[in-house]
Design a protein around this motif. Structure first.
Motif, mmCIF file in Angstrom:
data_model
loop_
_atom_site.group_PDB
_atom_site.id
_atom_site.type_symbol
_atom_site.label_atom_id
_atom_site.label_comp_id
_atom_site.label_asym_id
_atom_site.label_seq_id
_atom_site.Cartn_x
_atom_site.Cartn_y
_atom_site.Cartn_z
ATOM 1 N N ALA A 74 -36.210 55.069 79.616
ATOM 2 C CA ALA A 74 -37.177 56.100 79.235
ATOM 3 C C ALA A 74 -37.211 56.262 77.716
ATOM 4 C CB ALA A 74 -36.827 57.431 79.918
ATOM 5 N N ALA A 75 -36.046 56.275 77.086
ATOM 6 C CA ALA A 75 -36.004 56.404 75.627
ATOM 7 C C ALA A 75 -36.708 55.228 74.965
ATOM 8 C CB ALA A 75 -34.556 56.496 75.150
ATOM 9 N N ASP A 76 -36.505 54.031 75.482
ATOM 10 C CA ASP A 76 -37.154 52.848 74.916
ATOM 11 C C ASP A 76 -38.670 52.950 75.028
ATOM 12 O OD1 ASP A 76 -37.316 50.036 73.954
ATOM 13 O OD2 ASP A 76 -38.050 49.694 76.006
ATOM 14 N N ARG A 77 -39.144 53.311 76.196
ATOM 15 C CA ARG A 77 -40.594 53.374 76.394
ATOM 16 C C ARG A 77 -41.224 54.535 75.621
ATOM 17 N NH1 ARG A 77 -42.546 50.276 81.006
ATOM 18 N NH2 ARG A 77 -41.623 48.256 80.553
ATOM 19 N N LEU A 78 -40.571 55.690 75.625
ATOM 20 C CA LEU A 78 -41.151 56.854 74.956
ATOM 21 C C LEU A 78 -41.187 56.706 73.442
ATOM 22 C CD1 LEU A 78 -39.664 59.712 77.164
ATOM 23 C CD2 LEU A 78 -42.040 58.898 77.114
ATOM 24 N N THR A 79 -40.344 55.855 72.896
ATOM 25 C CA THR A 79 -40.354 55.639 71.449
ATOM 26 C C THR A 79 -41.183 54.424 71.047
ATOM 27 O OG1 THR A 79 -38.305 54.342 71.575
ATOM 28 C CG2 THR A 79 -38.095 56.715 71.119
ATOM 29 N N ALA A 80 -41.851 53.797 72.015
ATOM 30 C CA ALA A 80 -42.628 52.579 71.740
ATOM 31 C C ALA A 80 -43.920 52.866 70.983
ATOM 32 C CB ALA A 80 -42.934 51.839 73.035
ATOM 33 N N GLY A 81 -44.397 54.083 71.046
ATOM 34 C CA GLY A 81 -45.612 54.435 70.308
ATOM 35 C C GLY A 81 -46.904 54.179 71.051
ATOM 36 N N SER A 82 -46.842 53.531 72.182
ATOM 37 C CA SER A 82 -48.074 53.251 72.932
ATOM 38 C C SER A 82 -48.093 53.992 74.273
ATOM 39 C CB SER A 82 -48.207 51.739 73.176
ATOM 40 O OG SER A 82 -47.083 51.264 73.891
ATOM 41 N N VAL A 83 -47.381 55.109 74.318
ATOM 42 C CA VAL A 83 -47.278 55.876 75.557
ATOM 43 C C VAL A 83 -48.386 56.926 75.597
ATOM 44 C CG1 VAL A 83 -45.819 57.475 76.840
ATOM 45 C CG2 VAL A 83 -44.807 55.496 75.730
ATOM 46 N N SER A 84 -49.086 56.947 76.723
ATOM 47 C CA SER A 84 -50.175 57.914 76.899
ATOM 48 C C SER A 84 -49.660 59.186 77.561
ATOM 49 C CB SER A 84 -51.269 57.290 77.771
ATOM 50 O OG SER A 84 -50.776 57.065 79.081
ATOM 51 N N VAL A 85 -50.513 60.188 77.605
ATOM 52 C CA VAL A 85 -50.178 61.436 78.301
ATOM 53 C C VAL A 85 -49.994 61.158 79.786
ATOM 54 C CG1 VAL A 85 -51.052 63.727 78.921
ATOM 55 C CG2 VAL A 85 -51.349 62.864 76.592
#
Length: 160
Positions: A74-85
């Motif tokens: 989750a930390a990896d994906r949420l900090t990727a910058g391309s996460v939508s609402v």
């Protein structure tokens, strides 16, 4: 592919294998063991009980693995910058259902211990349906679906 990518791939694989082990074992119990218990002799029922206790200890370990690997992913994906609402909402629902499943495991362990001690002989209420193995299995299958939705949302965010 860098070292972090390889590490994340390993974490993702461990996370997936842990989830498959837990939910796959639960499906086996639901489809094979549970229907067989009613047709079994006392020795077979005792064997199923021992198997259930062993599986419960494995599930306890899997919960720890899933918590750690899930937090890393989750930390990896949420900090990727391309996460939508939409991604964040689906992730929150997935986390809620996972915590609900962890609670069911804890509740069922306590309930099983009470039955062994004779303090909860055959008590079954409408509320207990929400903390049953059936409810946990349904939540687990939905968590798998949400995982696929999260992957699709993440990949779509990378394309844009």
């Amino acid at each position: 592919m860098g070292i972090m990518d390889i590490l994340l791939l390993g974490v993702r694989w461990i996370h997936g294998m842990s989830a498959v082990t837990w939910i796959g074992g639960s499906i086996f119990y639901w489809l094979i063991v549970r229907p067989t218990i009613g047709q079994s002799d006392k020795n077979t029922i005792l064997l199923f009980r021992i198997i259930g206790q062993k599986f419960r200890s494995i599930v306890n370990t899997l919960i720890g693995v899933l918590l750690i690997t899930g937090a890393v992913l989750a930390a990896d994906r949420l900090t990727a910058g391309s996460v939508s609402v939409a991604y964040a909402i689906v992730l929150c629902v997935k986390i809620f259902l996972a915590v609900y499943m962890f609670y069911i495991v804890w509740f069922l362990r306590r309930q099983a211990d009470e039955v062994d001690e004779g303090t909860n002989k055959g008590k079954r209420s409408l509320g207990s349906l929400f903390v049953s193995t059936d409810a946990m299995l349904i939540a687990g299958v939905v968590v798998f679906l949400l995982s696929d939705i999260l992957s699709a949302l993440f990949e779509r965010g990378l394309i844009r």
